[in-house]
Enzyme design. Structure first.
Site, mmCIF file in Angstrom:
data_model
loop_
_atom_site.group_PDB
_atom_site.id
_atom_site.type_symbol
_atom_site.label_atom_id
_atom_site.label_comp_id
_atom_site.label_asym_id
_atom_site.label_seq_id
_atom_site.Cartn_x
_atom_site.Cartn_y
_atom_site.Cartn_z
ATOM 1 N N ARG A 1 -4.350 19.387 1.227
ATOM 2 C CA ARG A 1 -4.211 18.486 2.392
ATOM 3 C C ARG A 1 -4.880 19.222 3.518
ATOM 4 N NH1 ARG A 1 -2.232 13.558 4.317
ATOM 5 N NH2 ARG A 1 -0.582 13.852 5.462
ATOM 6 N N THR B 1 -5.764 4.911 1.743
ATOM 7 C CA THR B 1 -5.813 5.989 0.858
ATOM 8 C C THR B 1 -6.139 5.488 -0.392
ATOM 9 O OG1 THR B 1 -4.153 7.055 2.349
ATOM 10 C CG2 THR B 1 -3.955 7.455 -0.150
HETATM 11 N N1 GLY Z 1 -2.211 9.694 5.553
HETATM 12 C C1 GLY Z 1 -1.094 8.942 4.790
HETATM 13 C C2 GLY Z 1 -0.302 10.122 4.036
HETATM 14 O O1 GLY Z 1 -1.014 11.089 4.032
HETATM 15 O O2 GLY Z 1 0.734 9.590 3.606
#
Ligand code: GLY
Length: 575
Positions: free
Chosen positions: A108, A385
């Site tokens: 992340r 995503t």
């Molecule tokens: N950017 C959306 C998530 O990571 O949930």
């Protein structure tokens, strides 16, 4: 076998991907694709047919699931610019068959060292949404390259150079623009045109929009990929690429420094584990909320016999909605980066706690989220995503979700480096109770801090039966990811659906705030009337809920299914 059961309305559609490039390229011309795909020898499924073909080609050449996943991940950075990325981050679940071990890889994005709690507040103390979503302050330190290189070096069987070669060739030689890509780029063109580097990379040379059938070459991106292939993570976090990122930050008021880039590391974490009706569920721990709430919701739902209620009946959807509402309420309070905040993981995934939540649910009436906290509105941003999954013949499994946050991130490409930057900082809670772009609210647990990773909903998951993987799934869709993954698993476990049926079945979503039950088309009028009478606030205008990518394995046969809700994806098995 599940595969042959009731494919009546889902007879596999055979389509041919004929991709014309300047010279014959076996990687790009991967031939016939069956959708959904049945195959032996492994399976790759992603939101882009070319990238799935790249992964399957690596499997054909003897690579393992990690090799194929890394190749697919880098290929998506070329072919699916709205979500495939080098400038974003994500999460990967990895099952290593030989060691019988499951790992969770956290790559992340991270808040830069100069970030602080009130970064997005204006002088009046209000959240400046423009800053948290579109400026360079919205960009977290990218994690994708660290994550992909980490797993390749540690768990892959082929050299990094070899698995990156297809992506480099796709960027250099160009890819044929599909209708789906042309549509997506056109939709984002207003934002992309604001930035000279993005204008240069994502449009034709004369400035007009790329059209289906155009060959799109990305020379700077190819050079960036080459630096990574030559030097590993240092080819991105140090040297020329790092210089280009830091120069972009200096020019546009961003915070990411050389030190931030050098300090970035992917982290191996313990997966979240749960059980559901004899199946084992393994998924992503914090800083994603996905695994925690997937397990929590399954724990609540396990206390009811769902199959006799029948799929998408009002009684079933009421239980789903009330379950989702409670999980998302907990999400707002307790979830954040575990390196900064003591997430009560054991409690949230405890079956006893789930039982107490279940007992408080009135089976005849909807609860009212407004009684707990004022509602907020979802905004009109396309949650972009992307998920992909790989399963090899030896039984290794990869379930990977990565993102730039919004479609095309913050819209800003790094000049000279050819890739887009994320706007993941908006996934932090900029101010307690003030929603982010997905309408999600948060508190202290997800406040901004230097070096912290913003809370995510990404839910790469692997389902096991008797110690062996039987289903791998994950999704795009922002806050709706967790509930989409939940429904794929429920459809498979409770309703005996195969992967194709589990994907196609209409979905619902509730996230506590706003107090709305979102329904896809396909839930009957009769059912909606009953839910309405029970007190649910229904919204059927939300469109498609999420895009899942799923593989199942049964009797050695793989079934790969890319979501029907958006074109361009494919499940491909090795030749
Ligand atoms: N950017 C959306 C998530 O990571 O949930």
């Amino acid at each position: 076998m599940r595969f042959v059961l009731s494919l009546v309305f889902l007879v596999p559609v055979i389509f041919r991907v004929v991709l014309c490039v300047a010279d014959e390229d076996p990687i790009i011309r991967h031939g016939d694709i069956f959708h959904p795909t049945l195959g032996r020898g492994g399976m790759v499924v992603s939101q882009d047919a070319i990238a799935s073909g790249v992964g399957a080609d690596i499997l054909s050449r003897g690579g393992n699931a990690v090799d194929a996943a890394v190749a697919t991940g880098f290929a998506l950075a070329v072919t699916l610019p709205q979500a495939g990325n080098l400038g974003g981050g994500g999460f990967m679940m990895l099952y290593l068959a030989e060691d019988d071990r499951t790992l969770a890889i956290d790559y992340r994005e991270m808040a830069p060292a100069l970030a602080h709690r009130d970064l997005f507040l204006d002088s009046a103390g209000n959240v400046d949404r423009e800053k948290s979503r579109f400026g360079l302050l919205a960009t977290g330190v990218p994690g994708t390259v660290a994550g992909l290189v980490h797993v390749q070096e540690k768990y892959g069987s082929l050299p990094l150079k070899e698995v990156m070669q297809p992506a480099i060739r796709l960027a250099e030689k160009g890819i044929p623009v599909s209708y789906a890509l042309a549509f997506s780029l056109t939709r984002a063109s207003g934002r992309l045109r604001q930035y000279p580097a993005s204008q240069a990379y994502f449009f034709r040379g004369d400035g007009s929009s790329l059209q289906a059938g155009d060959i799109w070459r990305q020379k700077d991106l190819a050079k960036t990929l080459r630096r990574i292939a030559d030097k590993g993570a240092a080819g991105f976090y140090q040297g020329k690429t790092a210089d280009l990122i830091v120069a972009a930050m200096a020019a546009g008021g961003g915070l990411i420094s050389h030190q931030d880039l050098e300090n970035y590391r992917a982290v191996e974490r313990q997966p979240v584990r749960g059980t559901y009706r004899g199946y084992d569920i393994l998924s992503m721990p914090p800083p994603s909320s996905g695994g925690v709430h997937l397990v929590q919701m399954l724990n609540i739902l396990e206390g009811w016999q769902l199959a006799p209620l029948e799929h998408n009946s009002a009684a079933y959807l009421h239980r789903l909605a009330e379950t989702m509402r409670r999980a998302y309420a907990d999400r707002s309070q307790y979830l954040g980066d575990p390196d900064f905040y003591p997430v009560p993981l054991a409690r949230l995934t405890d079956k006893g706690y789930a039982g107490s939540l279940r007992q408080a649910i009135d089976l005849d009436r909807a609860s009212n989220s407004e009684d707990i906290r004022p509602g907020v509105q979802l905004e009109e941003e396309s949650p972009q995503t992307t998920h992909f999954a790989v399963w090899d013949d030896a039984g290794n499994v990869v379930s990977n979700t990565y993102t730039l946050n919004f479609s095309y991130g913050n819209g800003q490409a790094v000049a000279g480096a050819g890739f887009l930057l994320n706007n993941e900082m908006d996934d932090f809670s900029a101010k307690p109770g003030v929603p982010n772009a997905y309408g999600l609210v948060g508190d202290e647990a997800n406040a901004i801090a230097a070096g912290k990773r913003p809370l995510s909903s990404m839910t790469p998951a692997i389902v096991f039966r008797d110690g062996r993987p039987v289903l791998v799934t994950g999704s795009s869709g922002g806050s709706r990811i967790i509930t989409a993954v939940l429904q794929v698993i429920l459809n498979y476990v409770d309703f005996g659906m195969n992967a194709a049926e589990a994907t196609a079945a209409p979905r619902v979503h509730h996230q506590w705030l706003p107090d709305v039950l979102f329904l896809e088309k396909g839930v009957s009028r009769d059912t909606r009337d009953i839910l309405d009478a029970m007190g649910h606030q229904l919204d059927t205008r939300a469109g498609a809920i999420s895009r899942t990518q799923t593989i199942t394995r049964d009797d050695g046969l793989f079934q790969g299914v890319t979501d029907y809700r958006w074109p361009g994806g494919a499940a491909v098995s090795p030749r």
